[in-house]
Structures are given as C-alpha cells and as structure tokens.
Write an enzyme that holds these catalytic residues in place. Structure first.
Site, mmCIF file in Angstrom:
data_model
loop_
_atom_site.group_PDB
_atom_site.id
_atom_site.type_symbol
_atom_site.label_atom_id
_atom_site.label_comp_id
_atom_site.label_asym_id
_atom_site.label_seq_id
_atom_site.Cartn_x
_atom_site.Cartn_y
_atom_site.Cartn_z
ATOM 1 N N GLU A 178 3.940 -5.659 -3.588
ATOM 2 C CA GLU A 178 4.796 -5.964 -4.730
ATOM 3 C C GLU A 178 3.939 -6.380 -5.928
ATOM 4 O OE1 GLU A 178 7.614 -4.869 -4.568
ATOM 5 O OE2 GLU A 178 8.940 -5.735 -3.066
ATOM 6 N N ASP B 120 9.713 -1.105 -9.119
ATOM 7 C CA ASP B 120 8.881 -2.181 -9.685
ATOM 8 C C ASP B 120 7.385 -1.842 -9.643
ATOM 9 O OD1 ASP B 120 8.279 -2.428 -7.000
ATOM 10 O OD2 ASP B 120 8.983 -4.501 -6.805
ATOM 11 N N HIS C 69 5.639 -0.859 -6.953
ATOM 12 C CA HIS C 69 4.910 -1.128 -5.700
ATOM 13 C C HIS C 69 4.472 0.167 -5.012
ATOM 14 C CE1 HIS C 69 8.978 -1.358 -3.327
ATOM 15 N NE2 HIS C 69 8.444 -0.176 -3.103
ATOM 16 N N ASP D 267 3.755 0.868 6.299
ATOM 17 C CA ASP D 267 4.316 -0.484 6.262
ATOM 18 C C ASP D 267 5.433 -0.613 7.282
ATOM 19 O OD1 ASP D 267 5.990 1.239 4.852
ATOM 20 O OD2 ASP D 267 5.606 0.310 2.920
HETATM 21 C C1 F6R Z 1 7.953 2.906 2.155
HETATM 22 C C2 F6R Z 1 7.139 2.438 1.040
HETATM 23 C C3 F6R Z 1 7.721 2.180 -0.292
HETATM 24 C C4 F6R Z 1 8.573 3.333 -0.812
HETATM 25 C C5 F6R Z 1 9.170 2.987 -2.163
HETATM 26 C C6 F6R Z 1 10.047 4.094 -2.699
HETATM 27 O O1 F6R Z 1 7.140 3.140 3.287
HETATM 28 O O2 F6R Z 1 5.997 2.265 1.246
HETATM 29 O O3 F6R Z 1 6.673 1.950 -1.203
HETATM 30 O O4 F6R Z 1 7.789 4.474 -0.897
HETATM 31 O O5 F6R Z 1 9.915 1.813 -2.060
HETATM 32 O O6 F6R Z 1 11.150 4.264 -1.871
HETATM 33 P P1 F6R Z 1 12.148 5.489 -2.091
HETATM 34 O O7 F6R Z 1 11.384 6.699 -1.808
HETATM 35 O O8 F6R Z 1 13.238 5.269 -1.080
HETATM 36 O O9 F6R Z 1 12.610 5.392 -3.489
#
Ligand code: F6R
Length: 261
Positions: free
Chosen positions: A143, A136, A138, A67
């Site tokens: 989302e 959440d 995702h 992403d």
């Molecule tokens: C980032 C992504 C997000 C993160 C998620 C957890 O490329 O795809 O889904 O993996 O927000 O983020 P952290 O690891 O910082 O808690």
C-alpha cells in the site's frame, strides 16, 4: 519502462499470454509469478487456450503467488491460494506441487513471510512477474508509503483497497480481511521481467502516476521505473491520463525488433 497501449483488456491478455508462452518455450520450467483480482483473468484465459490448442507445453512451468489474505480459513474460495488454483493452476493442467505461495494461515506469520522469500530465491527467482495495480497505486498489497526496499511481510490494507475488494466477498466490506502477506517491493523488483496490466478508467490516475510521476513510495507501482525490464500494458481507458500516450504508441509501432512484448 516499456508502455504498450492496447485497445482493450482482451488484447492486453492475449499480448501478455503470448509473452508468457514464449518464455515457457524458451525455458520450460520458468517460474511465473501471478497476480489475482479481475485484471489478469484475460491473461489466464488466453494462456490456457494456448495450452489447450497445443501452442505451448506448460507442463513443467512453475507458478508462484504474489500475495495472500491473512486469517481466511484454509480452502476459503477467496483465499488467493484457492483463486490461483482455480484460475491458473487447474486451467493450465498443472498440479498443486508446481505451485508455491505464502501461508496466510500460519501461526507465525512473520516466519511464513521470511520462509516465502527464501523459497522464491531457492527456486531460482521469478522469471516473469505479473502485476495488477490498485486504484491507490499499490502493487501486490504494498500500500502507499511501503518501503521500496521491502521484503515479503504482513501489511494492513487501506480502506480503499478493502472497498475495492468487497466485490469478491458478496459486496460486504466486513468480510474483507484487514491483513495480508505480500511480496515486498524489493522482492518484486528481483523478478527478471515485470509485466503490469491495467485496464479501465478507474486505473488511469494510478497509471499516470506510475509511469510519468516521480519514483515515490506513495505510489508503490512507480518502483517499476527502477527495474531494467518492466512492461506496462494498458488499455485505452487506463491510458487516458498519460501525457505521453502518443509517444508510447509511436515507439511501440516503430520497434520492429519487438516480438510481442
Ligand atoms: C492481487 C494484487 C493486487 C491487484 C490489484 C488490482 O494479487 O496483487 O495488487 O492486482 O488490487 O486488482 P484488480 O485487478 O481486481 O483491479
């Protein structure tokens, strides 16, 4: 879904790095899908250490992004392109040409999304996709209530995700973009192996809903239940709300044919 409970983030990073190294030994030009955020950093450190020690030759591996923020200026240190170059591509000794990602600064974002899905397919598809999970639920930036069939597209971040990610922007939520390009859930499900790492108590509810709840778009990560080869690696804290934790421990300990993952 394979659920592996590890003592801590370092152990999770080592386990997944070894699975990636094994894949690259089998398939030197494997396409490795990487995630950003804090969680996967122990994986990248462990993998880079293996490369430095000569335990794996990753020189032909290819890296692709999950992403990207929309609207950050090119070269912004928190654009996911910059993060992946810094945390993955350079430590593995690869150059930029082995790395692909969606263009978050494209004038025509929709066209950039379609082009990225096409580029992934033309590259032969993702061999192993790393995933983190949002508080959440995702995956990528799909989302809650994202279509389980979605393709790479532009999404709006929830307030919770912007709050969670403000730490990367000097703690200032105003600097966190509202929009992102993310591989869709349908796109993610096309990878041959999905490996999700979750660490810390803050992820425990999302992990329980992902693993033990119904498949539902309100918990995007629950789509992993539909994949024939999905591995969820969690530390004790992130596993703390799993009702089946003992069963998962027992299953993993008694599967002698498992090598790493
Ligand atoms: C980032 C992504 C997000 C993160 C998620 C957890 O490329 O795809 O889904 O993996 O927000 O983020 P952290 O690891 O910082 O808690």
């Amino acid at each position: 879904m394979e659920v592996v409970i590890v003592p801590d983030a370092t152990a999770g990073g080592e386990l997944i790095a070894e699975a990636m190294a094994a894949l690259v030994r089998r398939k030197p030009d494997a396409l490795l899908g990487v995630a950003t955020g804090s969680t996967p950093l122990p994986i990248y450190e462990a993998l880079a250490a293996k490369v430095a020690a000569g335990a794996v030759d990753a020189s032909r591996a290819r890296i692709c992004q999950l992403d990207e923020y929309v609207g950050l200026p090119a070269g912004h240190p928190e654009s996911y392109r910059s993060v992946v170059l810094r945390e993955v591509v350079e430590p593995l000794g690869l150059n930029e040409s082995s790395f692909m990602g969606p263009d978050g600064s494209a004038e025509d974002v929709q066209a950039a999304c379609v082009a990225y899905d096409k580029a992934l397919a033309e590259a032969g598809g993702v061999d192993l996709q790393l995933l983190g999970i949002g508080t959440d639920g995702h995956i990528g930036f799909n989302e809650p209530c994202s279509s389980l069939a979605s393709r790479t597209r532009i999404k709006t971040l929830t307030e919770q995700t912007r709050v969670d990610n403000a730490r990367f922007f000097d703690g200032d939520i105003e600097q966190v973009p509202h929009h992102v390009i993310t591989q869709g859930i349908g796109t993610i499900l096309e990878a041959r192996h999905l490996v999700l790492l979750a660490t810390g108590e803050g992820k425990a509810d999302a992990v329980a809903a992902t693993v033990e709840g119904p498949v539902a778009s309100v918990v995007p990560a629950s789509a992993l239940q539909l994949h024939p080869h999905a591995t969820v690696v969690v530390d004790e804290a992130a596993a703390s709300k799993l009702k089946l934790a003992d069963y998962f421990r027992h299953t993993y300990a008694n599967k002698p044919e498992w090598q790493g993952l």
